[in-house]
Design an enzyme around this catalytic site. Structure first.
Site, short mmCIF file in Angstrom:
data_model
loop_
_atom_site.label_atom_id
_atom_site.label_comp_id
_atom_site.label_asym_id
_atom_site.label_seq_id
_atom_site.Cartn_x
_atom_site.Cartn_y
_atom_site.Cartn_z
N ARG A 26 50.03 26.90 39.69
CA ARG A 26 48.60 27.16 39.46
C ARG A 26 47.93 25.97 38.75
O ARG A 26 46.74 25.74 38.93
CB ARG A 26 48.42 28.43 38.64
CG ARG A 26 48.61 29.68 39.49
CD ARG A 26 48.45 30.93 38.67
NE ARG A 26 48.19 32.07 39.54
CZ ARG A 26 48.03 33.32 39.10
NH1 ARG A 26 48.11 33.58 37.81
NH2 ARG A 26 47.78 34.30 39.94
N LYS A 31 55.31 48.29 46.57
CA LYS A 31 54.15 49.18 46.69
C LYS A 31 53.51 49.14 48.08
O LYS A 31 53.15 48.08 48.58
CB LYS A 31 53.11 48.83 45.63
CG LYS A 31 53.44 49.45 44.28
CD LYS A 31 52.34 49.20 43.28
CE LYS A 31 52.68 48.01 42.40
NZ LYS A 31 51.58 47.28 41.88
N GLY A 77 51.32 35.44 43.67
CA GLY A 77 52.18 36.26 42.81
C GLY A 77 53.64 35.90 43.00
O GLY A 77 54.00 34.73 43.12
N GLY A 116 47.03 39.57 43.38
CA GLY A 116 46.08 40.67 43.58
C GLY A 116 44.82 40.20 44.29
O GLY A 116 44.29 40.89 45.17
C1 3PG Z 1 47.15 37.27 38.01
O1 3PG Z 1 48.15 36.58 37.78
O2 3PG Z 1 47.21 38.34 38.65
C2 3PG Z 1 45.81 36.76 37.56
O3 3PG Z 1 45.95 35.65 36.73
C3 3PG Z 1 45.03 37.86 36.88
O4 3PG Z 1 45.75 38.34 35.78
P1 3PG Z 1 45.78 39.90 35.50
O5 3PG Z 1 46.49 40.57 36.64
O6 3PG Z 1 46.48 40.06 34.18
O7 3PG Z 1 44.33 40.35 35.43
#
Ligand code: 3PG
Ligand code: MG
Length: 395
Positions: free
Chosen positions: A37, A198, A351, A374
């Site tokens: 990132r 999920k 992710g 997400g």
């Molecule tokens: C993530 O890694 O999903 C984003 O940086 C957002 O973080 P969060 O899911 O804690 O809101």
């Protein structure tokens, strides 16, 4: 892209507040385990430095819930950024207040300043207007480059755009274009490979691409739920009970649309999950009553490989087994390797899937690895991202 980007504004000599997503995974000793990132934010930051902006970076790290937690300080990301961008990065352990304002006042054009974790203040997550006004006070322009956090309606993502001229950064633009490619005109055949546990997260996405996708491959934890929905006995595997109906619905829809939806034909099962646990490979008809599915089997690896090899666009999200346990990571590693060698547009959801691809040193071999977990799922599901909407409102 129908929104302004950092290239459309004059930033020379301006104080530019850049929201990035430096929410990187950390090792137990506090070092960064995947700096993807941070690397992904560099094109925007470099561009701003070259243009002579004063670059003020803000981000969150982890979920400190409004408290100052030293292990969630962004300082470590500043050190890494400085090495990668080969430019000094000054760090201030606050994100609002007089220290920040005097720090900003002493900046020269082209300087980079990183502020402390926004989520040390609960007002960040409540999108508090006073907090976003305080952040805006020391800047002239806002650049949103935090695609990974675009699904959060937070002060530094949404509220801030009410106070400053606001544009997208180069990463945000690239993410929306690359993921948008899947939604608009994927070159077919188009395959979606899903793993992870999920189902609910993935159903919306599948529904949104039903008329474009040709093959759906299901592995990982969710395969147990799909198998059970097909009346297989899955032993002690964790079944997403709420997902059973969703799985049945997806299979029915796929059949209606003539989509090939393939479940594993064989799986690795184990009776325990201790570090010494060993698995055996069985056909899905023969899962023992005490067995838990922990990976896809060899027949499945071969079958999924053949399907992937005939596709021109591939989207992958979710591991095929318990990747953290080396003895159950084979299916995931094989899929990553196959996808990295395809002559196709290959897009990796963010992710844990992005972390796996980085760990296997295959990220450079993919067409695009999203920095949003997400956020990418929400975007591909056809839902609005508050961070993107906030920028659109500015036009
Ligand atoms: C993530 O890694 O999903 C984003 O940086 C957002 O973080 P969060 O899911 O804690 O809101
Ligand atoms: Mg998240």
């Amino acid at each position: 892209m129908d929104r302004m980007t950092v290239r459309d504004v004059d930033v020379k000599g301006k104080r530019v507040l850049v929201r990035v997503d430096f929410n990187v995974p950390l090792n137990p000793n506090g070092s960064i385990s995947d700096d993807g990132r941070i690397r992904a934010a560099i094109p925007t930051l470099e561009y701003l430095v070259e243009q002579g902006a004063k670059v003020i970076i803000v981000s969150h790290l982890g979920r400190p819930d409004g408290k100052s937690i030293p292990s969630m300080s962004l300082e470590v990301t500043g050190e890494r950024l400085s090495e990668l961008i080969r430019h000094p990065v000054r760090f201030i352990d606050k994100c609002i207040g007089p220290e920040v304002e005097s720090g900003v006042n002493s900046m020269a054009d082209g300087d980079i300043l990183l502020l402390e974790n926004l989520r040390f203040h609960s007002e960040e997550e409540t999108n508090d207007p006073e907090f976003s006004a305080r952040l805006a006070r020391f800047a002239d322009i806002f650049v949103d480059d935090a695609f990974g956090t675009a699904h959060r309606k937070h002060a530094s993502i949404v509220g801030i755009t009410r106070h400053l001229p606001s544009v997208a950064g180069l990463l945000l633009e690239k993410e929306l274009n690359s993921l948008g490619h899947i939604l608009e005109k994927p070159v077919r055949p188009f395959c979606v490979l899903f793993g992870g546990a999920k189902i609910a997260d993935k159903v919306k996405l599948l529904e949104n691409v039903m008329d474009k996708v040709d093959v759906i491959l299901v592995g990982g934890g969710m395969a147990a739920t799909f198998l059970k929905a097909n009346n297989y006995i899955v032993g002690k595997s964790i079944v997403d009970e709420k997902g059973l109906e969703l799985a049945a619905k997806i299979m029915a829809k796929a059949a209606q649309h003539n989509i090939r939806l393939l479940l594993p034909r064989d799986v690795v099962v184990t009776g325990d999950l201790t570090p010494e646990a060993r698995g055996i490979c069985v056909q899905v008809e023969n899962i023992p009553p005490l067995g838990k599915i922990v990976d896809i089997g060899l027949l499945t690896i071969n079958q999924f490989t053949r399907e992937l090899e005939r596709c021109r666009t591939v989207f992958w999200n979710g591991p095929m087994g318990i990747y953290e346990m080396p003895q159950f990571s084979e299916g995931t590693k094989c899929m990553a390797d196959v996808i990295s060698r395809l002559h196709a547009t290959t897009i990796i959801g963010g992710g844990s899937t992005a972390e796996i691809v980085a760990e296997l040193k295959l990220a450079d071999k993919m067409s695009f690895v999203s920095t949003g977990g997400g956020a990418s799922m929400q975007y591909l599901s056809g839902e609005n991202l508050p961070g993107v909407e906030a920028l659109m409102r500015k036009l």
